[in-house]
Design a protein around this motif. Structure first.
Motif, PDB file in Angstrom:
ATOM      1  N   GLU A  60      36.611  42.672  20.292  1.00  0.00           N
ATOM      2  CA  GLU A  60      35.456  41.982  20.851  1.00  0.00           C
ATOM      3  C   GLU A  60      35.429  42.122  22.375  1.00  0.00           C
ATOM      4  OE1 GLU A  60      32.928  37.914  20.234  1.00  0.00           O
ATOM      5  OE2 GLU A  60      34.949  38.012  19.402  1.00  0.00           O
ATOM      6  N   LEU A  61      36.594  42.076  23.001  1.00  0.00           N
ATOM      7  CA  LEU A  61      36.674  42.268  24.439  1.00  0.00           C
ATOM      8  C   LEU A  61      36.144  43.645  24.821  1.00  0.00           C
ATOM      9  CD1 LEU A  61      37.541  41.420  27.287  1.00  0.00           C
ATOM     10  CD2 LEU A  61      39.885  42.159  26.700  1.00  0.00           C
ATOM     11  N   ALA A  62      36.481  44.662  24.054  1.00  0.00           N
ATOM     12  CA  ALA A  62      35.975  46.016  24.326  1.00  0.00           C
ATOM     13  C   ALA A  62      34.449  46.030  24.260  1.00  0.00           C
ATOM     14  CB  ALA A  62      36.564  47.015  23.337  1.00  0.00           C
ATOM     15  N   ARG A  63      33.884  45.397  23.227  1.00  0.00           N
ATOM     16  CA  ARG A  63      32.420  45.352  23.098  1.00  0.00           C
ATOM     17  C   ARG A  63      31.784  44.631  24.289  1.00  0.00           C
ATOM     18  NH1 ARG A  63      33.776  44.351  17.658  1.00  0.00           N
ATOM     19  NH2 ARG A  63      33.490  42.108  17.917  1.00  0.00           N
ATOM     20  N   GLU A  64      32.398  43.533  24.706  1.00  0.00           N
ATOM     21  CA  GLU A  64      31.839  42.749  25.817  1.00  0.00           C
ATOM     22  C   GLU A  64      31.974  43.466  27.150  1.00  0.00           C
ATOM     23  OE1 GLU A  64      29.831  40.155  25.720  1.00  0.00           O
ATOM     24  OE2 GLU A  64      29.965  40.346  23.544  1.00  0.00           O
ATOM     25  N   LEU A  65      33.086  44.147  27.358  1.00  0.00           N
ATOM     26  CA  LEU A  65      33.239  44.930  28.590  1.00  0.00           C
ATOM     27  C   LEU A  65      32.163  46.012  28.669  1.00  0.00           C
ATOM     28  CD1 LEU A  65      37.123  45.258  28.652  1.00  0.00           C
ATOM     29  CD2 LEU A  65      35.737  44.205  30.468  1.00  0.00           C
ATOM     30  N   LEU A  66      31.945  46.718  27.569  1.00  0.00           N
ATOM     31  CA  LEU A  66      30.939  47.776  27.551  1.00  0.00           C
ATOM     32  C   LEU A  66      29.533  47.205  27.683  1.00  0.00           C
ATOM     33  CD1 LEU A  66      32.547  50.073  24.840  1.00  0.00           C
ATOM     34  CD2 LEU A  66      32.427  50.487  27.323  1.00  0.00           C
ATOM     35  N   ALA A  67      29.288  46.049  27.077  1.00  0.00           N
ATOM     36  CA  ALA A  67      27.979  45.406  27.200  1.00  0.00           C
ATOM     37  C   ALA A  67      27.717  44.984  28.643  1.00  0.00           C
ATOM     38  CB  ALA A  67      27.896  44.193  26.268  1.00  0.00           C
ATOM     39  N   LEU A  68      28.739  44.458  29.315  1.00  0.00           N
ATOM     40  CA  LEU A  68      28.571  44.066  30.716  1.00  0.00           C
ATOM     41  C   LEU A  68      28.316  45.294  31.585  1.00  0.00           C
ATOM     42  CD1 LEU A  68      28.531  41.823  32.843  1.00  0.00           C
ATOM     43  CD2 LEU A  68      31.024  42.084  33.031  1.00  0.00           C
ATOM     44  N   GLU A 112      35.699  49.188  38.196  1.00  0.00           N
ATOM     45  CA  GLU A 112      34.305  48.783  37.954  1.00  0.00           C
ATOM     46  C   GLU A 112      34.241  47.353  37.434  1.00  0.00           C
ATOM     47  OE1 GLU A 112      30.446  50.580  35.581  1.00  0.00           O
ATOM     48  OE2 GLU A 112      32.261  51.784  35.758  1.00  0.00           O
ATOM     49  N   LEU A 113      35.139  47.022  36.483  1.00  0.00           N
ATOM     50  CA  LEU A 113      35.201  45.674  35.917  1.00  0.00           C
ATOM     51  C   LEU A 113      36.636  45.173  35.974  1.00  0.00           C
ATOM     52  CD1 LEU A 113      33.039  46.092  32.661  1.00  0.00           C
ATOM     53  CD2 LEU A 113      32.277  45.283  34.895  1.00  0.00           C
ATOM     54  N   GLN A 114      36.794  43.865  36.013  1.00  0.00           N
ATOM     55  CA  GLN A 114      38.121  43.271  35.935  1.00  0.00           C
ATOM     56  C   GLN A 114      38.044  41.977  35.137  1.00  0.00           C
ATOM     57  OE1 GLN A 114      39.392  40.796  39.653  1.00  0.00           O
ATOM     58  NE2 GLN A 114      38.640  42.761  40.409  1.00  0.00           N
ATOM     59  N   ILE A 115      39.213  41.470  34.776  1.00  0.00           N
ATOM     60  CA  ILE A 115      39.292  40.272  33.944  1.00  0.00           C
ATOM     61  C   ILE A 115      40.089  39.205  34.674  1.00  0.00           C
ATOM     62  CG2 ILE A 115      40.098  39.343  31.742  1.00  0.00           C
ATOM     63  CD1 ILE A 115      39.870  42.256  30.641  1.00  0.00           C
ATOM     64  N   ALA A 116      39.504  38.023  34.759  1.00  0.00           N
ATOM     65  CA  ALA A 116      40.217  36.836  35.249  1.00  0.00           C
ATOM     66  C   ALA A 116      40.513  35.964  34.030  1.00  0.00           C
ATOM     67  CB  ALA A 116      39.368  36.083  36.267  1.00  0.00           C
ATOM     68  N   SER A 117      41.535  35.133  34.131  1.00  0.00           N
ATOM     69  CA  SER A 117      41.965  34.374  32.958  1.00  0.00           C
ATOM     70  C   SER A 117      41.999  32.873  33.213  1.00  0.00           C
ATOM     71  CB  SER A 117      43.339  34.858  32.507  1.00  0.00           C
ATOM     72  OG  SER A 117      44.271  34.751  33.569  1.00  0.00           O
ATOM     73  N   PHE A 118      41.597  32.126  32.184  1.00  0.00           N
ATOM     74  CA  PHE A 118      41.600  30.667  32.206  1.00  0.00           C
ATOM     75  C   PHE A 118      42.116  30.183  30.860  1.00  0.00           C
ATOM     76  CE2 PHE A 118      38.384  32.179  35.090  1.00  0.00           C
ATOM     77  CZ  PHE A 118      38.634  31.449  36.233  1.00  0.00           C
ATOM     78  N   HIS A 119      42.854  29.078  30.878  1.00  0.00           N
ATOM     79  CA  HIS A 119      43.481  28.583  29.648  1.00  0.00           C
ATOM     80  C   HIS A 119      43.755  27.088  29.787  1.00  0.00           C
ATOM     81  CE1 HIS A 119      46.454  28.200  26.412  1.00  0.00           C
ATOM     82  NE2 HIS A 119      45.967  29.336  25.942  1.00  0.00           N
ATOM     83  N   LEU A 147      34.317  40.343  35.107  1.00  0.00           N
ATOM     84  CA  LEU A 147      33.660  40.396  36.415  1.00  0.00           C
ATOM     85  C   LEU A 147      33.386  41.830  36.837  1.00  0.00           C
ATOM     86  CD1 LEU A 147      36.417  38.136  37.508  1.00  0.00           C
ATOM     87  CD2 LEU A 147      34.169  37.544  38.328  1.00  0.00           C
ATOM     88  N   ARG A 148      32.273  42.006  37.506  1.00  0.00           N
ATOM     89  CA  ARG A 148      31.964  43.294  38.117  1.00  0.00           C
ATOM     90  C   ARG A 148      32.674  43.363  39.472  1.00  0.00           C
ATOM     91  NH1 ARG A 148      27.194  45.422  35.750  1.00  0.00           N
ATOM     92  NH2 ARG A 148      26.145  43.848  34.467  1.00  0.00           N
ATOM     93  N   GLU A 149      33.363  44.437  39.719  1.00  0.00           N
ATOM     94  CA  GLU A 149      34.037  44.600  41.017  1.00  0.00           C
ATOM     95  C   GLU A 149      33.022  44.632  42.154  1.00  0.00           C
ATOM     96  OE1 GLU A 149      37.524  46.280  41.732  1.00  0.00           O
ATOM     97  OE2 GLU A 149      38.325  45.772  39.780  1.00  0.00           O
ATOM     98  N   SER A 150      31.854  45.206  41.917  1.00  0.00           N
ATOM     99  CA  SER A 150      30.824  45.262  42.963  1.00  0.00           C
ATOM    100  C   SER A 150      30.365  43.853  43.343  1.00  0.00           C
ATOM    101  CB  SER A 150      29.636  46.117  42.518  1.00  0.00           C
ATOM    102  OG  SER A 150      29.052  45.572  41.342  1.00  0.00           O
ATOM    103  N   SER A 151      30.301  42.955  42.386  1.00  0.00           N
ATOM    104  CA  SER A 151      29.911  41.569  42.677  1.00  0.00           C
ATOM    105  C   SER A 151      30.978  40.883  43.516  1.00  0.00           C
ATOM    106  CB  SER A 151      29.714  40.783  41.378  1.00  0.00           C
ATOM    107  OG  SER A 151      28.674  41.331  40.625  1.00  0.00           O
TER     108      SER A 151
END
Length: 188
Positions: A60-68, A112-119, A147-151
């Protein structure tokens, strides 16, 4: 045949609790000075995952990364992938982050994209479980922030010292304390 009396959390409730956390803690305490405009302009996508295994979550993470990546940033600038049924143990979640980062590289999205984590049990290395500093990354449910790195680059260009964000967060949380956090109606 045994029955499971534990029902998965309702997706609408999970999203509502996550949005309340975002509004009260992340935006309300200004833990991320860039979150307010994304939220107010409705460019934040909430995805509540039904995944029950790390393998399903990775797909699902792969799908969401590609969708973003494909989405227009003026419509979807960032995404929260909330996964209430998997990786509820913080150490398992923390171990999963290596696979998540490797996935970003495998999909050629590094830079291009990165992941931040919360728990809900987030704990920085070298801290005690109940230290208030951990609450800067504590969310109602395990959550991956895409997150988009450009943002990030655009947002940080407006700040002279991005390290000041972390320092301000620690000062805010120290002043607030655990009782103040609980008074916000947030899980502790």
């Amino acid at each position: 045949m045994s029955s499971n009396n534990t029902l998965p959390p309702d997706a609408a409730q999970v999203q509502q609790e996550t949005q309340a956390w975002l509004e009260k803690a992340v935006i309300g305490l200004n833990l991320c000075p860039f979150a307010k405009s994304v939220h107010v302009n409705q460019r934040l996508r909430y995805v509540v995952s039904a995944a029950s295994t790390p393998e399903d979550l990775l797909k699902e993470l792969a799908r969401e990364l590609l969708a973003l990546k494909r989405a227009d940033p003026d419509e979807i600038e960032t995404s929260l992938l909330i996964h209430p049924q998997v990786l509820n143990d913080f150490l398992d979640f923390n171990d999963f982050l290596g696979a998540a980062d490797a996935l970003v590289e495998d999909l050629a999205l590094d830079g291009e994209l990165q992941i931040a984590s919360f728990h809900p049990q987030y704990q920085f290395a070298g801290t005690e479980v109940d230290e208030i500093s951990n609450y800067s990354n504590r969310s109602p449910y395990p959550t991956l922030h895409l997150l988009r790195e450009s943002s990030i680059e655009r947002a940080t260009e407006t700040m002279a010292d991005t390290d000041a964000i972390y320092e301000a967060n620690m000062a805010t949380l120290e002043k607030l304390g655990l009782q103040g956090w609980k008074a916000l109606g947030l899980k502790a």
